[in-house]
Write a protein that holds these residues in place. Structure first.
Motif, PDB file in Angstrom:
ATOM      1  N   PHE A  76       0.839  -1.200   0.000  1.00 19.32           N
ATOM      2  CA  PHE A  76       0.000   0.000   0.000  1.00 19.32           C
ATOM      3  C   PHE A  76       0.873   1.250   0.000  1.00 19.32           C
ATOM      4  O   PHE A  76       1.035   1.928   1.016  1.00 19.32           O
ATOM      5  CB  PHE A  76      -0.939   0.000   1.211  1.00 19.32           C
ATOM      6  CG  PHE A  76      -2.162  -0.857   1.033  1.00 19.32           C
ATOM      7  CD1 PHE A  76      -3.192  -0.452   0.191  1.00 19.32           C
ATOM      8  CD2 PHE A  76      -2.274  -2.062   1.698  1.00 19.32           C
ATOM      9  CE1 PHE A  76      -4.328  -1.247   0.028  1.00 19.32           C
ATOM     10  CE2 PHE A  76      -3.403  -2.860   1.545  1.00 19.32           C
ATOM     11  CZ  PHE A  76      -4.424  -2.448   0.706  1.00 19.32           C
ATOM     12  N   PHE A  77       1.465   1.521  -1.150  1.00 19.17           N
ATOM     13  CA  PHE A  77       2.241   2.755  -1.308  1.00 19.17           C
ATOM     14  C   PHE A  77       2.181   3.189  -2.768  1.00 19.17           C
ATOM     15  O   PHE A  77       1.898   2.371  -3.659  1.00 19.17           O
ATOM     16  CB  PHE A  77       3.690   2.569  -0.847  1.00 19.17           C
ATOM     17  CG  PHE A  77       4.459   1.492  -1.579  1.00 19.17           C
ATOM     18  CD1 PHE A  77       5.137   1.769  -2.758  1.00 19.17           C
ATOM     19  CD2 PHE A  77       4.500   0.188  -1.086  1.00 19.17           C
ATOM     20  CE1 PHE A  77       5.840   0.784  -3.434  1.00 19.17           C
ATOM     21  CE2 PHE A  77       5.193  -0.815  -1.752  1.00 19.17           C
ATOM     22  CZ  PHE A  77       5.869  -0.512  -2.929  1.00 19.17           C
ATOM     23  N   VAL A  78       2.432   4.446  -3.007  1.00 17.59           N
ATOM     24  CA  VAL A  78       2.410   4.970  -4.380  1.00 17.59           C
ATOM     25  C   VAL A  78       3.710   4.590  -5.067  1.00 17.59           C
ATOM     26  O   VAL A  78       4.796   4.864  -4.539  1.00 17.59           O
ATOM     27  CB  VAL A  78       2.230   6.505  -4.381  1.00 17.59           C
ATOM     28  CG1 VAL A  78       2.263   7.039  -5.816  1.00 17.59           C
ATOM     29  CG2 VAL A  78       0.917   6.884  -3.702  1.00 17.59           C
ATOM     30  N   PRO A  79       3.658   3.942  -6.225  1.00 20.56           N
ATOM     31  CA  PRO A  79       4.877   3.513  -6.918  1.00 20.56           C
ATOM     32  C   PRO A  79       5.831   4.672  -7.196  1.00 20.56           C
ATOM     33  O   PRO A  79       5.399   5.783  -7.528  1.00 20.56           O
ATOM     34  CB  PRO A  79       4.347   2.915  -8.229  1.00 20.56           C
ATOM     35  CG  PRO A  79       2.952   2.498  -7.911  1.00 20.56           C
ATOM     36  CD  PRO A  79       2.442   3.512  -6.933  1.00 20.56           C
TER      37      PRO A  79
ATOM     38  N   ARG B  16      10.842   1.925  -2.088  1.00 15.07           N
ATOM     39  CA  ARG B  16      10.235   0.600  -1.969  1.00 15.07           C
ATOM     40  C   ARG B  16      10.040  -0.088  -3.312  1.00 15.07           C
ATOM     41  O   ARG B  16      10.202  -1.316  -3.418  1.00 15.07           O
ATOM     42  CB  ARG B  16       8.915   0.705  -1.203  1.00 15.07           C
ATOM     43  CG  ARG B  16       9.107   0.822   0.310  1.00 15.07           C
ATOM     44  CD  ARG B  16       7.795   0.971   1.031  1.00 15.07           C
ATOM     45  NE  ARG B  16       7.225   2.308   0.861  1.00 15.07           N
ATOM     46  CZ  ARG B  16       6.130   2.722   1.479  1.00 15.07           C
ATOM     47  NH1 ARG B  16       5.463   1.893   2.270  1.00 15.07           N
ATOM     48  NH2 ARG B  16       5.679   3.954   1.298  1.00 15.07           N
ATOM     49  N   THR B  17       9.664   0.663  -4.343  1.00 14.65           N
ATOM     50  CA  THR B  17       9.490   0.048  -5.665  1.00 14.65           C
ATOM     51  C   THR B  17      10.800  -0.543  -6.152  1.00 14.65           C
ATOM     52  O   THR B  17      10.847  -1.683  -6.648  1.00 14.65           O
ATOM     53  CB  THR B  17       8.975   1.087  -6.679  1.00 14.65           C
ATOM     54  OG1 THR B  17       7.740   1.633  -6.207  1.00 14.65           O
ATOM     55  CG2 THR B  17       8.754   0.453  -8.046  1.00 14.65           C
TER      56      THR B  17
ATOM     57  N   GLY C   9      -2.766   2.591  -6.133  1.00 14.33           N
ATOM     58  CA  GLY C   9      -1.374   2.286  -5.826  1.00 14.33           C
ATOM     59  C   GLY C   9      -1.160   0.800  -5.602  1.00 14.33           C
ATOM     60  O   GLY C   9      -0.191   0.210  -6.098  1.00 14.33           O
ATOM     61  N   LEU C  10      -2.086   0.170  -4.888  1.00 11.54           N
ATOM     62  CA  LEU C  10      -1.975  -1.266  -4.646  1.00 11.54           C
ATOM     63  C   LEU C  10      -2.073  -2.050  -5.946  1.00 11.54           C
ATOM     64  O   LEU C  10      -1.278  -2.975  -6.187  1.00 11.54           O
ATOM     65  CB  LEU C  10      -3.077  -1.716  -3.685  1.00 11.54           C
ATOM     66  CG  LEU C  10      -3.143  -3.233  -3.430  1.00 11.54           C
ATOM     67  CD1 LEU C  10      -1.884  -3.718  -2.713  1.00 11.54           C
ATOM     68  CD2 LEU C  10      -4.387  -3.603  -2.638  1.00 11.54           C
ATOM     69  N   CYS C  11      -3.040  -1.706  -6.786  1.00 13.77           N
ATOM     70  CA  CYS C  11      -3.217  -2.438  -8.050  1.00 13.77           C
ATOM     71  C   CYS C  11      -1.989  -2.294  -8.946  1.00 13.77           C
ATOM     72  O   CYS C  11      -1.593  -3.251  -9.629  1.00 13.77           O
ATOM     73  CB  CYS C  11      -4.471  -1.954  -8.770  1.00 13.77           C
ATOM     74  SG  CYS C  11      -6.013  -2.495  -7.981  1.00 13.77           S
ATOM     75  N   MET C  12      -1.371  -1.120  -8.947  1.00 19.64           N
ATOM     76  CA  MET C  12      -0.141  -0.940  -9.723  1.00 19.64           C
ATOM     77  C   MET C  12       0.963  -1.831  -9.176  1.00 19.64           C
ATOM     78  O   MET C  12       1.656  -2.529  -9.928  1.00 19.64           O
ATOM     79  CB  MET C  12       0.301   0.524  -9.686  1.00 19.64           C
ATOM     80  CG  MET C  12      -0.543   1.457 -10.520  1.00 19.64           C
ATOM     81  SD  MET C  12       0.137   3.143 -10.495  1.00 19.64           S
ATOM     82  CE  MET C  12      -1.233   4.061 -11.246  1.00 19.64           C
TER      83      MET C  12
END
Length: 376
Positions: free
Chosen positions: A196-199, A204-205, A281-284
């Protein structure tokens, strides 16, 4: 391929008219209002198409097992109740047999659940339902015709994701456990709370990319550990099976599209104007995970790791349309035309070349021959 064209046409038309009667916000970041009925036509048509089949890929094996089922009087005594044994699937199958469901009635029940949840999830979370349904047909549609247990497990995992998005963690675990009872690989969805974070907003990405890069490079030295894990999950693999050919590179490239496109658009993703919310964000990130696991499959047996990656195959269907609408407007139309052409070509390649000609492999009964219950 002619056998599948009518159902594809109806599904696309249902998505088109559903979008026509919905209202998007001015920035194309989502919907102000979503039409509530027309989209369900896609579920009905997909489930009927799948439920009427008598042959395609592993369908024959499933039907043979169902026909040979002898403990059909609600006798569950032979079931192994550990999660690796897929006891949830066995319980449902024995129950259907005990109730007198026909072969196609059995297939129809699983088709309704699988396609119903898949398309419901897409409709709920996609910011462009028409494009998402197109991608769903090209990437996912035929998979539930083959892998019944895995696909119904993924459907239950989608219910778990929906609960996680809404921070209902008890129900998240509940649906993961239900899914685990149908197919062992469902445990992969326990990774959801970490994504649960913005890519590209922080490191983290990149961290996840590095982890899966080294997982692929170090796969063969770690085969003993991998075999121990698969054995605990009730799957029987040998060291030799991991020396088989890796996944088709073209399939890997298709799975990496969301990750590569997101890197190109990383500034737009982190622009407040685009407002990437918790669900998007999660789906990405789950779409990236599909490509990252498929990368590992390049170095090991496609049968195992590609099957793991397929657990997240539906998320590019939601993530890609969101990314497409972040492209500069002057290039957006041309890009979408290219997307349609490329994904149609991949769809044709998958169902007519990789797996043989679809029309030669697929068989079904007519709708007027269908009965939910066996006729005696």
């Amino acid at each position: 391929m002619w056998k599948i064209i009518p159902v594809i046409t109806i599904c696309i038309c249902a998505a088109f008219f559903s979008d026509r009667f919905s209202r998007k916000d001015e920035r194309l970041n989502g919907y102000v209002y979503k039409e509530k009925f027309i989209w369900t036509i896609a579920i009905v048509v997909s489930a009927i198409f799948a439920g009427l089949r008598t042959r395609y890929n592993d369908t024959g094996t499933y039907l043979e097992t169902y026909n040979l089922l002898t403990n059909s009087n609600f006798d569950f005594s032979d079931i192994k109740w550990n999660f690796g044994s897929n006891f949830g699937y066995n319980v449902v199958t024995i129950t259907l047999k005990s109730l007198g469901f026909s072969n196609n009635g059995y297939l129809m029940v699983f088709a309704i659940v699988t396609y119903g949840i898949y398309i419901w999830f897409i409709h709920k979370y996609s910011t462009d339902f028409l494009m998402s349904m197109f991608l769903f047909i090209c990437l996912v549609f035929t998979f539930p015709l083959a892998a019944i247990k895995q696909c119904v497990a993924v459907a239950f995992c989608l219910l778990a994701v929906d609960k996680a998005i809404n921070k209902k963690w008890f129900w998240f675990i509940f649906w993961i456990l239900i899914a685990e009872s149908f197919h062992a690989y469902s445990f992969m969805y326990l990774i959801v709370p970490l994504l649960f974070f913005v890519p590209w907003q922080d490191k983290r990405t990149v961290m996840w990319i590095i982890i899966f890069f080294f997982a692929g490079i170090l796969l063969r030295p770690m085969i003993g550990t991998v075999l121990s894990i698969t054995d605990a999950l009730g799957e029987e693999y040998t060291a030799e099976s991991f020396n088989e050919g890796g996944v088709n590179p073209l399939r890997l490239l298709v799975c990496l599209v969301p990750l590569v496109l997101s890197f190109i658009l990383r500034k737009q993703i982190n622009d407040p104007y685009n407002e990437v919310n918790r669900a998007e964000g999660l789906c990405m990130n789950l779409a990236f995970l599909n490509g990252e696991i498929m990368f590992v499959a390049l170095f090991g047996t496609a049968n195992y790791f590609a099957r793991l990656a397929n657990y997240f195959y539906i998320f590019p269907v939601i993530a890609l349309p969101r990314l497409f609408n972040m492209v500069n407007p002057k290039w957006r139309t041309l890009m979408k035309v290219c997307v349609v052409v490329c994904y149609l070509a991949f769809f044709y390649y998958e169902i007519n070349i990789v797996h043989g000609r679809f029309d030669d492999d697929f068989r079904s009964i007519a709708f007027n021959e269908f009965h939910f219950f066996s006729l005696k």
